[in-house]
Design a protein around this motif. Structure first.
Motif, PDB file in Angstrom:
ATOM      1  N   SER A  96      -5.308  -3.051 -45.771  1.00  0.00           N
ATOM      2  CA  SER A  96      -6.759  -3.050 -45.568  1.00  0.00           C
ATOM      3  C   SER A  96      -7.099  -2.299 -44.292  1.00  0.00           C
ATOM      4  CB  SER A  96      -7.283  -4.479 -45.436  1.00  0.00           C
ATOM      5  OG  SER A  96      -6.941  -5.265 -46.550  1.00  0.00           O
ATOM      6  N   CYS A  97      -8.297  -1.786 -44.231  1.00  0.00           N
ATOM      7  CA  CYS A  97      -8.749  -1.192 -42.980  1.00  0.00           C
ATOM      8  C   CYS A  97      -9.913  -1.990 -42.417  1.00  0.00           C
ATOM      9  CB  CYS A  97      -9.101   0.288 -43.137  1.00  0.00           C
ATOM     10  SG  CYS A  97     -10.214   0.673 -44.474  1.00  0.00           S
ATOM     11  N   ALA A  98     -10.141  -1.823 -41.138  1.00  0.00           N
ATOM     12  CA  ALA A  98     -11.139  -2.594 -40.419  1.00  0.00           C
ATOM     13  C   ALA A  98     -11.614  -1.808 -39.206  1.00  0.00           C
ATOM     14  CB  ALA A  98     -10.558  -3.938 -39.989  1.00  0.00           C
ATOM     15  N   ALA A  99     -12.674  -2.297 -38.586  1.00  0.00           N
ATOM     16  CA  ALA A  99     -13.280  -1.595 -37.456  1.00  0.00           C
ATOM     17  C   ALA A  99     -13.108  -2.361 -36.149  1.00  0.00           C
ATOM     18  CB  ALA A  99     -14.766  -1.377 -37.726  1.00  0.00           C
ATOM     19  N   ASP A 100     -12.773  -1.637 -35.103  1.00  0.00           N
ATOM     20  CA  ASP A 100     -12.838  -2.150 -33.735  1.00  0.00           C
ATOM     21  C   ASP A 100     -14.109  -1.564 -33.136  1.00  0.00           C
ATOM     22  OD1 ASP A 100     -10.779  -1.704 -30.722  1.00  0.00           O
ATOM     23  OD2 ASP A 100     -12.689  -2.710 -31.062  1.00  0.00           O
ATOM     24  N   LEU A 101     -15.169  -2.361 -33.110  1.00  0.00           N
ATOM     25  CA  LEU A 101     -16.476  -1.833 -32.711  1.00  0.00           C
ATOM     26  C   LEU A 101     -16.528  -1.488 -31.222  1.00  0.00           C
ATOM     27  CD1 LEU A 101     -18.800  -4.151 -34.823  1.00  0.00           C
ATOM     28  CD2 LEU A 101     -17.969  -1.859 -35.364  1.00  0.00           C
ATOM     29  N   SER A 102     -15.532  -1.935 -30.453  1.00  0.00           N
ATOM     30  CA  SER A 102     -15.500  -1.540 -29.045  1.00  0.00           C
ATOM     31  C   SER A 102     -15.076  -0.085 -28.910  1.00  0.00           C
ATOM     32  CB  SER A 102     -14.526  -2.429 -28.269  1.00  0.00           C
ATOM     33  OG  SER A 102     -13.177  -2.057 -28.530  1.00  0.00           O
ATOM     34  N   GLY A 103     -14.432   0.443 -29.943  1.00  0.00           N
ATOM     35  CA  GLY A 103     -13.991   1.825 -29.914  1.00  0.00           C
ATOM     36  C   GLY A 103     -12.630   2.039 -29.283  1.00  0.00           C
ATOM     37  N   ARG A 104     -12.073   1.002 -28.649  1.00  0.00           N
ATOM     38  CA  ARG A 104     -10.827   1.186 -27.901  1.00  0.00           C
ATOM     39  C   ARG A 104      -9.614   1.333 -28.809  1.00  0.00           C
ATOM     40  NH1 ARG A 104     -12.914  -3.336 -25.271  1.00  0.00           N
ATOM     41  NH2 ARG A 104     -11.230  -4.606 -26.111  1.00  0.00           N
ATOM     42  N   GLY A 105      -9.644   0.696 -29.939  1.00  0.00           N
ATOM     43  CA  GLY A 105      -8.481   0.702 -30.817  1.00  0.00           C
ATOM     44  C   GLY A 105      -7.572  -0.486 -30.574  1.00  0.00           C
ATOM     45  N   SER A 106      -7.715  -1.117 -29.430  1.00  0.00           N
ATOM     46  CA  SER A 106      -6.883  -2.273 -29.088  1.00  0.00           C
ATOM     47  C   SER A 106      -7.710  -3.545 -29.011  1.00  0.00           C
ATOM     48  CB  SER A 106      -6.192  -2.029 -27.737  1.00  0.00           C
ATOM     49  OG  SER A 106      -7.153  -1.765 -26.730  1.00  0.00           O
ATOM     50  N   GLY A 107      -8.944  -3.480 -29.482  1.00  0.00           N
ATOM     51  CA  GLY A 107      -9.828  -4.634 -29.421  1.00  0.00           C
ATOM     52  C   GLY A 107      -9.725  -5.510 -30.650  1.00  0.00           C
ATOM     53  N   THR A 108     -10.775  -6.269 -30.882  1.00  0.00           N
ATOM     54  CA  THR A 108     -10.837  -7.160 -32.042  1.00  0.00           C
ATOM     55  C   THR A 108     -11.340  -6.388 -33.257  1.00  0.00           C
ATOM     56  OG1 THR A 108     -11.313  -9.054 -30.632  1.00  0.00           O
ATOM     57  CG2 THR A 108     -11.859  -9.257 -32.964  1.00  0.00           C
ATOM     58  N   TYR A 109     -10.666  -6.586 -34.384  1.00  0.00           N
ATOM     59  CA  TYR A 109     -11.046  -5.882 -35.607  1.00  0.00           C
ATOM     60  C   TYR A 109     -11.851  -6.794 -36.522  1.00  0.00           C
ATOM     61  CZ  TYR A 109      -8.319  -1.777 -34.526  1.00  0.00           C
ATOM     62  OH  TYR A 109      -7.877  -0.618 -33.946  1.00  0.00           O
ATOM     63  N   THR A 110     -12.886  -6.226 -37.117  1.00  0.00           N
ATOM     64  CA  THR A 110     -13.760  -6.957 -38.020  1.00  0.00           C
ATOM     65  C   THR A 110     -14.080  -6.084 -39.235  1.00  0.00           C
ATOM     66  OG1 THR A 110     -15.731  -6.157 -36.883  1.00  0.00           O
ATOM     67  CG2 THR A 110     -14.833  -8.270 -36.147  1.00  0.00           C
ATOM     68  N   ASN A 111     -14.852  -6.613 -40.150  1.00  0.00           N
ATOM     69  CA  ASN A 111     -15.323  -5.864 -41.320  1.00  0.00           C
ATOM     70  C   ASN A 111     -14.174  -5.364 -42.195  1.00  0.00           C
ATOM     71  OD1 ASN A 111     -17.220  -5.387 -38.863  1.00  0.00           O
ATOM     72  ND2 ASN A 111     -18.554  -5.118 -40.628  1.00  0.00           N
ATOM     73  N   TYR A 112     -13.216  -6.217 -42.448  1.00  0.00           N
ATOM     74  CA  TYR A 112     -12.082  -5.820 -43.272  1.00  0.00           C
ATOM     75  C   TYR A 112     -12.532  -5.481 -44.692  1.00  0.00           C
ATOM     76  CZ  TYR A 112      -8.742  -7.368 -39.759  1.00  0.00           C
ATOM     77  OH  TYR A 112      -8.001  -7.495 -38.602  1.00  0.00           O
ATOM     78  N   GLY A 113     -11.894  -4.447 -45.261  1.00  0.00           N
ATOM     79  CA  GLY A 113     -12.150  -4.102 -46.646  1.00  0.00           C
ATOM     80  C   GLY A 113     -11.350  -4.995 -47.586  1.00  0.00           C
ATOM     81  N   GLN A 114     -11.527  -4.770 -48.886  1.00  0.00           N
ATOM     82  CA  GLN A 114     -10.845  -5.586 -49.890  1.00  0.00           C
ATOM     83  C   GLN A 114      -9.359  -5.272 -49.953  1.00  0.00           C
ATOM     84  OE1 GLN A 114     -12.143  -8.137 -51.907  1.00  0.00           O
ATOM     85  NE2 GLN A 114     -13.786  -7.954 -50.401  1.00  0.00           N
ATOM     86  N   GLY A 115      -9.001  -4.071 -49.583  1.00  0.00           N
ATOM     87  CA  GLY A 115      -7.597  -3.702 -49.543  1.00  0.00           C
ATOM     88  C   GLY A 115      -7.115  -2.993 -50.800  1.00  0.00           C
ATOM     89  N   THR A 116      -5.935  -2.390 -50.670  1.00  0.00           N
ATOM     90  CA  THR A 116      -5.279  -1.738 -51.793  1.00  0.00           C
ATOM     91  C   THR A 116      -3.817  -2.176 -51.802  1.00  0.00           C
ATOM     92  OG1 THR A 116      -4.867   0.418 -52.840  1.00  0.00           O
ATOM     93  CG2 THR A 116      -4.777   0.357 -50.435  1.00  0.00           C
ATOM     94  N   GLN A 117      -3.313  -2.482 -52.977  1.00  0.00           N
ATOM     95  CA  GLN A 117      -1.977  -3.051 -53.107  1.00  0.00           C
ATOM     96  C   GLN A 117      -0.914  -1.951 -53.118  1.00  0.00           C
ATOM     97  OE1 GLN A 117      -0.850  -6.638 -53.872  1.00  0.00           O
ATOM     98  NE2 GLN A 117       0.913  -5.539 -53.044  1.00  0.00           N
ATOM     99  N   VAL A 118       0.117  -2.150 -52.313  1.00  0.00           N
ATOM    100  CA  VAL A 118       1.279  -1.265 -52.320  1.00  0.00           C
ATOM    101  C   VAL A 118       2.498  -2.099 -52.713  1.00  0.00           C
ATOM    102  CG1 VAL A 118       2.825   0.143 -50.917  1.00  0.00           C
ATOM    103  CG2 VAL A 118       0.347   0.304 -50.598  1.00  0.00           C
ATOM    104  N   ILE A 119       3.205  -1.643 -53.736  1.00  0.00           N
ATOM    105  CA  ILE A 119       4.415  -2.337 -54.183  1.00  0.00           C
ATOM    106  C   ILE A 119       5.571  -1.353 -54.177  1.00  0.00           C
ATOM    107  CG2 ILE A 119       5.531  -3.566 -56.076  1.00  0.00           C
ATOM    108  CD1 ILE A 119       2.769  -4.547 -56.930  1.00  0.00           C
ATOM    109  N   VAL A 120       6.570  -1.667 -53.387  1.00  0.00           N
ATOM    110  CA  VAL A 120       7.760  -0.824 -53.285  1.00  0.00           C
ATOM    111  C   VAL A 120       8.895  -1.512 -54.020  1.00  0.00           C
ATOM    112  CG1 VAL A 120       9.320   0.390 -51.730  1.00  0.00           C
ATOM    113  CG2 VAL A 120       6.951  -0.042 -51.031  1.00  0.00           C
ATOM    114  N   SER A 121       9.507  -0.777 -54.945  1.00  0.00           N
ATOM    115  CA  SER A 121      10.576  -1.356 -55.753  1.00  0.00           C
ATOM    116  C   SER A 121      11.892  -0.622 -55.530  1.00  0.00           C
ATOM    117  CB  SER A 121      10.199  -1.316 -57.234  1.00  0.00           C
ATOM    118  OG  SER A 121      10.042   0.025 -57.651  1.00  0.00           O
ATOM    119  N   ALA A 122      12.972  -1.336 -55.795  1.00  0.00           N
ATOM    120  CA  ALA A 122      14.310  -0.757 -55.599  1.00  0.00           C
ATOM    121  C   ALA A 122      14.661   0.212 -56.709  1.00  0.00           C
ATOM    122  CB  ALA A 122      15.337  -1.873 -55.543  1.00  0.00           C
TER     123      ALA A 122
END
Length: 122
Positions: A96-122
């Motif tokens: 999922s991706c999300a926003a750090d509204l402070s802009g720093r990149g190391s702050g608190t993240y909010t507004n998460y998206g629904q996400g996309t599934q990744v499945i890695v198989s052998a």
């Protein structure tokens, strides 16, 4: 507010590659925020994967993906990409991706998206 739509997930074999996309929308889509990618596997806590500041000049990658994953940004569309190479079984998760509204990149993240599934198989 800003919302995110993720895409690009799917099934891939160990050693393969995928590229995820994160598209912002809403009235906040043009705000000066940092965008982060996170992942969560079943039964595990959410894990930081990578982040990029609004300008794209500063990028951060988590220890478990450094050297294999690369975050980037298309400034024309504000889309943030996560290029994932040399995938491992342990990379299986919902990303999922999300926003750090402070802009720093190391702050608190909010507004998460629904996400996309990744499945890695052998």
């Amino acid at each position: 507010q800003v919302q995110f739509t993720e895409s690009g997930g799917g099934f891939v074999q160990v050693g393969g590659s995928l590229r995820l996309a994160c598209v912002p929308s809403g009235e906040g889509a043009s705000w000066n925020f940092a965008t982060g990618w996170f992942r969560q596997a079943p039964g595990k806590e959410r894990e930081f994967v990578a982040a990029i500041r609004w300008s794209g000049a500063n990028k951060y990658h988590g220890n478990s993906v450094r050297g294999r994953f690369t975050i980037s940004k298309d400034h024309a569309t504000q889309t943030v990409y996560l290029q994932m190479n040399n995938l491992k079984l342990e990379d299986t998760a919902v990303y999922s991706c999300a926003a750090d509204l402070s802009g720093r990149g190391s702050g608190t993240y909010t507004n998460y998206g629904q996400g996309t599934q990744v499945i890695v198989s052998a």
